[in-house]
Design a protein around this motif. Structure first.
Motif, PDB file in Angstrom:
ATOM      1  N   LEU A  26       0.930  -1.196   0.049  1.00  0.00           N
ATOM      2  CA  LEU A  26       0.223   0.015   0.191  1.00  0.00           C
ATOM      3  C   LEU A  26       0.762   1.210  -0.079  1.00  0.00           C
ATOM      4  CD1 LEU A  26      -2.885   1.298   0.322  1.00  0.00           C
ATOM      5  CD2 LEU A  26      -2.647   1.180   2.870  1.00  0.00           C
ATOM      6  N   ASP A  74      -7.844  -4.600  -4.034  1.00  0.00           N
ATOM      7  CA  ASP A  74      -8.358  -4.456  -2.491  1.00  0.00           C
ATOM      8  C   ASP A  74      -8.189  -3.388  -1.859  1.00  0.00           C
ATOM      9  OD1 ASP A  74      -5.554  -4.944  -2.684  1.00  0.00           O
ATOM     10  OD2 ASP A  74      -5.606  -6.395  -0.970  1.00  0.00           O
ATOM     11  N   VAL A  75      -7.584  -2.443  -2.595  1.00  0.00           N
ATOM     12  CA  VAL A  75      -7.273  -0.831  -2.150  1.00  0.00           C
ATOM     13  C   VAL A  75      -8.356   0.062  -2.462  1.00  0.00           C
ATOM     14  CG1 VAL A  75      -5.630   1.143  -2.239  1.00  0.00           C
ATOM     15  CG2 VAL A  75      -4.745  -1.246  -2.450  1.00  0.00           C
ATOM     16  N   ARG A 110      -6.430   0.486   2.939  1.00  0.00           N
ATOM     17  CA  ARG A 110      -6.758  -0.917   3.086  1.00  0.00           C
ATOM     18  C   ARG A 110      -6.900  -1.365   4.770  1.00  0.00           C
ATOM     19  NH1 ARG A 110      -4.217  -5.713   3.927  1.00  0.00           N
ATOM     20  NH2 ARG A 110      -5.160  -7.429   2.837  1.00  0.00           N
ATOM     21  N   GLU A 111      -7.801  -2.020   5.054  1.00  0.00           N
ATOM     22  CA  GLU A 111      -8.087  -2.392   6.257  1.00  0.00           C
ATOM     23  C   GLU A 111      -7.937  -1.333   7.446  1.00  0.00           C
ATOM     24  OE1 GLU A 111      -5.957  -5.877   7.099  1.00  0.00           O
ATOM     25  OE2 GLU A 111      -7.162  -6.948   5.618  1.00  0.00           O
TER      26      GLU A 111
END
Length: 131
Positions: A26, A74-75, A110-111
């Motif tokens: 990331l 997933d970003v 992300r998260e």
């Protein structure tokens, strides 16, 4: 004891093979995007013509003149300032020959990890902040 060691070793291998973007990846995508912005700003200054970075939603990428940054699936990318359309794509930031820009804020997350790229509208400077 040997069985526990084997289980721990196998678990660590599984964790490294899980697909997805980790915190380091990331950060790398954020740094790559900031470098793209800096190249486009310098290109505008050197050529004397406006340069843009646009969002290509179909390919999940940020595109400058001659280079692009792919955003992993997933970003999450939040953009403040993408309002102009240019050839069917959203203009993220425009750099002017005097070094100034249209300004923008991009947040990659992300998260629990968040990175922000802030492009100053007056100076065109590009800064990265960890949130």
């Amino acid at each position: 004891m040997a069985v526990m060691l084997i289980i721990a070793l196998a678990a660590s291998l599984v964790m490294t093979m899980v697909p997805g973007t980790g915190r380091a990846h990331l950060k790398a995508v954020t740094l790559e995007t900031a470098a793209l912005f800096r190249r486009e700003r310098l290109g505008a200054i050197l050529t004397g013509h406006d340069r843009e970075v646009v969002l290509d939603a179909d390919h999940r990428s940020l595109v400058g003149k001659g280079s692009a940054v792919i955003i992993p699936s997933d970003v999450l990318l939040d953009i403040l300032g993408a309002d102009n359309l240019w050839q069917g794509q959203h203009s993220v930031v425009r750099f002017h020959p005097d070094g100034a820009s249209s300004g923008a804020v991009l947040r990659f997350s992300r998260e629990e990890a968040n990175y922000e790229i802030r492009v100053n509208w007056f100076t065109g400077g590009v800064a990265i902040a960890y949130q």
